[in-house]
Design a protein around this motif. Structure first.
Motif, mmCIF file in Angstrom:
data_model
loop_
_atom_site.group_PDB
_atom_site.id
_atom_site.type_symbol
_atom_site.label_atom_id
_atom_site.label_comp_id
_atom_site.label_asym_id
_atom_site.label_seq_id
_atom_site.Cartn_x
_atom_site.Cartn_y
_atom_site.Cartn_z
ATOM 1 N N MET A 42 -10.846 43.530 -3.852
ATOM 2 C CA MET A 42 -10.003 44.084 -3.375
ATOM 3 C C MET A 42 -9.797 44.691 -2.252
ATOM 4 N N CYS A 43 -10.468 43.908 -1.527
ATOM 5 C CA CYS A 43 -10.469 44.280 -0.031
ATOM 6 C C CYS A 43 -9.995 43.561 1.008
ATOM 7 N N HIS A 44 -9.161 44.109 2.335
ATOM 8 C CA HIS A 44 -8.196 43.247 3.064
ATOM 9 C C HIS A 44 -9.246 41.915 3.212
ATOM 10 N N PRO A 45 -8.058 40.796 3.093
ATOM 11 C CA PRO A 45 -6.017 41.186 3.004
ATOM 12 C C PRO A 45 -5.088 40.741 1.284
ATOM 13 N N MET A 46 -6.975 41.213 0.112
ATOM 14 C CA MET A 46 -6.318 41.036 -0.886
ATOM 15 C C MET A 46 -6.487 42.805 -1.641
ATOM 16 N N HIS A 47 -5.209 42.518 -2.161
ATOM 17 C CA HIS A 47 -4.700 43.688 -2.519
ATOM 18 C C HIS A 47 -3.553 43.677 -3.193
ATOM 19 N N TRP A 48 -3.244 44.515 -4.661
ATOM 20 C CA TRP A 48 -2.694 44.469 -6.064
ATOM 21 C C TRP A 48 -1.313 43.215 -5.518
ATOM 22 N N HIS A 49 -0.516 43.889 -4.343
ATOM 23 C CA HIS A 49 0.940 43.773 -4.545
ATOM 24 C C HIS A 49 0.730 42.122 -2.989
ATOM 25 N N ALA A 50 -0.300 41.704 -2.898
ATOM 26 C CA ALA A 50 -0.994 40.198 -2.364
ATOM 27 C C ALA A 50 -0.696 39.910 -2.716
ATOM 28 N N CYS A 51 -1.018 39.133 -4.466
ATOM 29 C CA CYS A 51 -1.133 38.260 -5.519
ATOM 30 C C CYS A 51 -0.031 39.055 -6.460
ATOM 31 N N GLU A 52 0.876 37.954 -6.965
ATOM 32 C CA GLU A 52 1.472 37.676 -7.867
ATOM 33 C C GLU A 52 1.313 36.790 -9.174
ATOM 34 N N ILE A 53 1.195 36.589 -10.146
ATOM 35 C CA ILE A 53 0.730 36.166 -11.122
ATOM 36 C C ILE A 53 2.311 35.890 -11.971
ATOM 37 N N LEU A 54 2.896 34.647 -11.790
ATOM 38 C CA LEU A 54 4.217 34.337 -12.528
ATOM 39 C C LEU A 54 3.750 33.857 -13.505
ATOM 40 N N ASN A 55 5.096 32.649 -13.933
ATOM 41 C CA ASN A 55 5.124 31.791 -14.836
ATOM 42 C C ASN A 55 6.607 30.231 -14.046
ATOM 43 N N GLN A 56 5.857 29.286 -14.913
ATOM 44 C CA GLN A 56 6.831 27.996 -14.204
ATOM 45 C C GLN A 56 8.042 28.423 -15.352
ATOM 46 N N ILE B 97 -0.289 31.245 -9.176
ATOM 47 C CA ILE B 97 -0.615 32.283 -8.508
ATOM 48 C C ILE B 97 0.307 32.583 -7.001
ATOM 49 N N GLN B 98 0.806 33.436 -6.766
ATOM 50 C CA GLN B 98 2.320 33.222 -5.965
ATOM 51 C C GLN B 98 1.745 34.136 -4.969
ATOM 52 N N LEU B 99 1.255 34.107 -3.259
ATOM 53 C CA LEU B 99 0.937 34.680 -2.399
ATOM 54 C C LEU B 99 1.547 35.315 -1.476
ATOM 55 N N HIS B 100 1.307 36.549 -1.230
ATOM 56 C CA HIS B 100 2.140 37.041 0.417
ATOM 57 C C HIS B 100 1.234 37.671 1.172
ATOM 58 N N GLY B 101 1.646 37.776 2.348
ATOM 59 C CA GLY B 101 1.238 38.223 3.464
ATOM 60 C C GLY B 101 0.161 37.437 4.211
ATOM 61 N N GLU B 102 -0.790 38.625 4.095
ATOM 62 C CA GLU B 102 -2.071 38.501 5.380
ATOM 63 C C GLU B 102 -2.435 37.070 4.072
ATOM 64 N N LEU B 103 -3.025 38.201 2.620
ATOM 65 C CA LEU B 103 -3.469 37.055 1.811
ATOM 66 C C LEU B 103 -2.900 35.806 1.992
#
Length: 132
Positions: free
Chosen positions: A72-86, A93-99
């Motif tokens: 859990m170190c930059h650029p990884m943080h809780w909100h940068a990674c979402e686990i969604l479903n088709q 896994i849906q990633l956001h921003g710098e991650l």
């Protein structure tokens, strides 16, 4: 080629205890916006479904952070990674921003598997390099 593998087992009783202590703030810390909406909907229907959803997402993000080798170190943080479903239910896994940028620069792709039972959630993540 495999870049990394991560797995995590989450005790849902610990998640429930944390929710009791911290309330909704814990879910807001761990879950991204789309996940939070789903969590609230499931929890409103059946408390145990919300708990299992939160625990499985916590577990999957931990497994993902291990698989990419960052923890859990930059650029990884809780909100940068979402686990969604088709629509059919398959998790992704849906990633956001710098991650998302970090991941794309390395030409990586992720596969995730989730499972939960009464007391536990488990996740397995495989990170692969895209063929050249």
């Amino acid at each position: 080629m495999i870049f990394g593998i991560g797995t995590d087992v989450c005790d849902l009783r610990r998640i429930a205890a944390t929710l009791e202590r911290r309330g909704e703030r814990f879910a807001e810390t761990v879950l991204g916006p789309a996940e939070l909406t789903i969590y609230r909907h499931r929890r409103a229907q059946v408390e145990a479904r919300g708990l299992a959803y939160l625990g499985s997402r916590f577990s999957a993000k931990e497994a993902f952070s291990k698989a990419i080798g960052l923890g859990m170190c930059h650029p990884m943080h809780w909100h940068a990674c979402e686990i969604l479903n088709q629509p059919g239910g398959q998790p992704f896994i849906q990633l956001h921003g710098e991650l998302a940028d970090w991941f794309a620069e390395r030409r990586l792709r992720a596969q995730v598997s989730l499972s939960d039972e009464t007391d536990y959630a488990v996740s397995f993540v495989v990170i692969e390099t895209e063929p050249s």
